[in-house]
Design an enzyme around this catalytic site. Structure first.
Site, PDB file in Angstrom:
ATOM      1  N   PRO A   2       0.833  -1.206   0.000  1.00  0.00           N
ATOM      2  CA  PRO A   2       0.000   0.000   0.000  1.00  0.00           C
ATOM      3  C   PRO A   2       0.866   1.254   0.000  1.00  0.00           C
ATOM      4  CG  PRO A   2      -0.771  -1.592   1.619  1.00  0.00           C
ATOM      5  CD  PRO A   2       0.553  -2.088   1.133  1.00  0.00           C
ATOM      6  N   GLU A   3       0.593   2.159  -0.935  1.00  0.00           N
ATOM      7  CA  GLU A   3       1.339   3.410  -1.043  1.00  0.00           C
ATOM      8  C   GLU A   3       0.476   4.559  -0.536  1.00  0.00           C
ATOM      9  OE1 GLU A   3       4.409   3.431  -1.716  1.00  0.00           O
ATOM     10  OE2 GLU A   3       4.767   1.516  -2.699  1.00  0.00           O
ATOM     11  N   HIS A  89      -4.097 -14.146  10.849  1.00  0.00           N
ATOM     12  CA  HIS A  89      -3.407 -13.005  10.255  1.00  0.00           C
ATOM     13  C   HIS A  89      -3.947 -11.657  10.764  1.00  0.00           C
ATOM     14  CE1 HIS A  89      -1.378 -15.839   7.778  1.00  0.00           C
ATOM     15  NE2 HIS A  89      -2.452 -16.156   7.070  1.00  0.00           N
ATOM     16  N   ARG A 107       1.785 -10.986   6.135  1.00  0.00           N
ATOM     17  CA  ARG A 107       3.250 -11.045   6.150  1.00  0.00           C
ATOM     18  C   ARG A 107       3.863 -10.404   7.405  1.00  0.00           C
ATOM     19  NH1 ARG A 107       5.432  -9.403   0.267  1.00  0.00           N
ATOM     20  NH2 ARG A 107       7.357 -10.254   1.173  1.00  0.00           N
TER      21      ARG A 107
END
Length: 271
Positions: A2-3, A89, A107
């Site tokens: 995500p930017e 998660h 992650r």
């Protein structure tokens, strides 16, 4: 990853809903990249004052400090009442009287970090080296031009570094440079004043359009309401290797810069 557009879209999707919420519980899952930095119980009873953004960090001002939230490589946030039980998660739940804010991150490169304020050492460490905000009045053309003149880096890599201007991630850097007519490999200090102005304007235009379109969903990004982004469907060069340029018909090329993919039109974008 995500930017800036995706983080801003996420912020807008629940900033109003969480403002004024009282924290009722904090539930931690598996450890994230950095520790929370405080006793979770110390957050209970505090109020969420506002939700801001700095670069790719969400800053939740609470009555007794600040929570810095980063989505990492694959993280996403949800804010709602009645979320299902946390899965393997789901690593952070901020339970409030207006709903639960949950960080989901397969992650585990994301983070939630407490700081007393933005002057605290941990906040300075995370935020202190960030460049200008491209969608704010702080994004100055003279300062941008001066920063380019000081750098011998290829322009694509300078944009990705985030020390001069934040948020121009990989997909957006390719699109910005296409709009400005600049090759990704062009040496930053050698870009003339006219092209610097076009680049400055392209950064603002591309990022604003990306925010309006909900960001880019290349894999699994969605905002705090579960909505995917659509900017990637309008890309001029990114992901279009071998396809004809929309402007001139020349085949779009791909090159590798620092293990990142750069897409460009060899005719429309000059070195």
């Amino acid at each position: 990853m995500p930017e800036l557009p995706e983080v801003e879209v996420t912020r807008r999707s629940f900033a109003e809903a969480i403002a004024g919420a009282k924290i009722q519980a904090v539930v931690l899952g598996k450890p994230l990249r950095w520790p929370l930095g405080c006793d979770p119980l110390s957050l209970v009873g505090q109020q969420v004052v506002e939700l801001r953004r700095r670069g790719k960090y969400l800053l939740a001002n609470i009555s007794g400090g600040l929570l810095l939230i980063h989505l990492g490589m694959s993280g996403s946030l949800r804010f709602a009442h009645g979320l299902p039980a946390a899965g393997p998660h789901d690593h952070f739940d901020l339970v409030t009287d207006k709903g639960t804010l949950r960080l989901h991150d397969p992650r585990r490169f994301g983070a939630v970090v407490f700081a007393a304020d933005e002057q605290a050492p941990v906040a300075v460490k995370l935020l202190g080296a960030l460049g200008m905000e491209p969608l704010s009045d702080a994004f100055s053309l003279p300062d941008f031009q001066a920063g380019l003149k000081k750098s011998r880096m290829p322009i694509k890599q300078l944009l990705l570094a985030g020390h001069l201007v934040v948020g121009v991630g990989n997909i957006y850097a390719s699109e910005v440079l296409f709009m400005a007519g600049i090759r990704p490999t062009a040496v930053s200090s050698r870009i003339g004043a006219g092209r610097v102005r076009r680049l400055y304007e392209a950064i603002r235009v591309v990022l604003a359009r990306a925010v309006d379109m909900g960001g880019s969903t290349l894999r699994d990004f969605s905002n705090a309401e579960g909505m995917a982004g659509h900017f990637q469907t309008t890309a001029s060069v990114y992901g279009r290797e071998g396809a004809p340029c929309h402007a001139c018909g020349t085949a779009i090329r791909l090159l590798r810069q620092g293990q990142r993919s750069s897409y460009f039109c060899p005719r429309c974008q000059r070195p």
